[in-house]
Motif scaffolding. Sequence first.
Motif, PDB file in Angstrom:
ATOM      1  N   GLU A 104      -1.113   1.003  54.706  1.00  0.00           N
ATOM      2  CA  GLU A 104      -0.157   0.204  53.931  1.00  0.00           C
ATOM      3  C   GLU A 104       1.309   0.470  54.284  1.00  0.00           C
ATOM      4  O   GLU A 104       2.074  -0.478  54.508  1.00  0.00           O
ATOM      5  N   ASP A 162       4.085  -2.263  56.159  1.00  0.00           N
ATOM      6  CA  ASP A 162       5.448  -2.563  55.704  1.00  0.00           C
ATOM      7  C   ASP A 162       6.449  -2.437  56.851  1.00  0.00           C
ATOM      8  O   ASP A 162       7.346  -3.276  57.011  1.00  0.00           O
ATOM      9  N   GLU A 171       5.831 -12.792  48.838  1.00  0.00           N
ATOM     10  CA  GLU A 171       5.119 -11.672  48.208  1.00  0.00           C
ATOM     11  C   GLU A 171       4.326 -12.159  46.990  1.00  0.00           C
ATOM     12  O   GLU A 171       4.595 -13.214  46.436  1.00  0.00           O
ATOM     13  N   SER A 173       2.464  -5.468  47.609  1.00  0.00           N
ATOM     14  CA  SER A 173       3.103  -4.879  48.786  1.00  0.00           C
ATOM     15  C   SER A 173       4.565  -5.248  48.800  1.00  0.00           C
ATOM     16  O   SER A 173       5.035  -6.077  48.006  1.00  0.00           O
TER      17      SER A 173
END
Length: 533
Positions: free
Chosen positions: A128, A132, A144, A152
């Motif tokens: 994760e 990003d 998003e 996220s």
Amino acid sequence: MRDDCDVLIVGAGPSGAVAAQEFARAGMSVTCLEQGDWPDYAKARAGYADFELVSRRYWNWDPNERAAAGDYPIDDSESDVTALMYNGVGGSTVLYAAHWERFLPSDFRTRTLDDVGDDWPIGYWDLEPYYDEVEKQFAVSGLEGDPALPPSAAPPLPPVPLNRLGRRGAEALNRLGWHWWPGSNAIATAEYGPLHACAQRTACPFGCPTGAKASVDRTHWQSLTRDGRVRLTVRATVEQVLLDDRGRACGVTYLDDGGVRHRVRAGVVVLCANALGTPRVLLASNDGAGIADSSGLVGRRLMMHPFGNAIGIFDEDLESWRGPLGQYLHSMEFYETDRSRGFVRGAKWNLIPTGAPLSIMLPGTWGDEPVWGEGFTRLLRERLGHSAIWGVICEDLPDPANRVLLDDGPGENGVAGVRIQYRTSDNTRAMMAWHLERLSEVLDAMGAKKKILNPGLRGTGWHLMGTAVMGEDPAASVVDPYGRSHDVPNLYVFDGSVFPTSSGVNPTATIAANALRCARSLVSRRRDVEVGA
């Protein structure tokens, strides 16, 4: 680590670019060998009258048809799907449609959840933070909050506008009560670093003349080579990885475009040559005896994401000649396993424009009605701007019988090509048929007057994965969870070859995120690496 270079990377695609940037930032000396050349964007002809006539000549997905510098022969006579790639600086990001999709948490746990494939040695949350980071590197545009994914960080840029066709698709899914979300794309929707705002020319796979698509020749290699942080050698086709007397990698040999053999020494070798090129190098090393293959899995478990589509034709002009190729939106409504459907795992849908005139008049995928002759003008008027394509990407389960092997004898450039043995599974065929039935319902809800359903299109092997699988057990994997060979401790693989399973979404986001994770791990442990002599 070494006097020639600390790290030698084979392949200048997304994994090689992300890794090279990380190594350079850590102060390591980096050399990258790329068998192709820089893309020639003077041949990106969108906006010119000859665009469609020359686009597939210069930007052909199939290396056997393209036959450009750096392409090696691929024998796919024993494969249901044609393997597609670009050999050159940027790798297949030069030709990809730039759909940017994170794998879902379930994709990493298929054995636990569904008793198929293998669990990854890492999970979604391990990747994760790297997702990003690379989304900023790749100028990802999106929105998003997609309920199909864990929460996220917001993408750095807003999504590409839906336009008429995108809105029509979204309204139909709303009526059916099925999930959709604006598509995430590695396409700039505003000026962003070296990239310009997308002009929606539907030319993403054909050179992107606007310079909006995040291909790593633009986002990474230009700056890395301009300031001298990385030495990039093009038209350098790697023959094999060299081992020293202790069995450590000590460099590679490569052939330049004149057929002259060169040797480069390095402390660490990192293969980023995709799931065909990486096993080709491993199997050809040790003068054809192969290396890093005590498990017998090098080249095996090839996955290529069988692809189909559902085409709709409408009375209304939906402006489907323009937009991102790329995707307007995606749907993950039926992604997770439901065994009552007759198969396991799932597929992603994405809505895309149909593009310019020639692309909608090619025989084969637009039904059985003859194109040439009296009906040509009628069909062109019926389809241009009035059509839509829903793509279906099916999860491809790993099968050791699906594999890449060295071809007999060297190719024209003196380097061996590969053979592919690949058969589509019964699970995939059932999955594709079921999803096309659902997309037929979507087209009805959109108001289509005609529908064309295409299961299992052959020339769609864009997503190459699985031929140097990662895992904890050396007997059941080629590399460890950080890409390091179990057999050769300073030989690494960072590309999609290491994927234990394929998911049902586009893989570039996960290739880039995992390459960053593995490169950062190597940087942190570089003083402990046993380098070649």
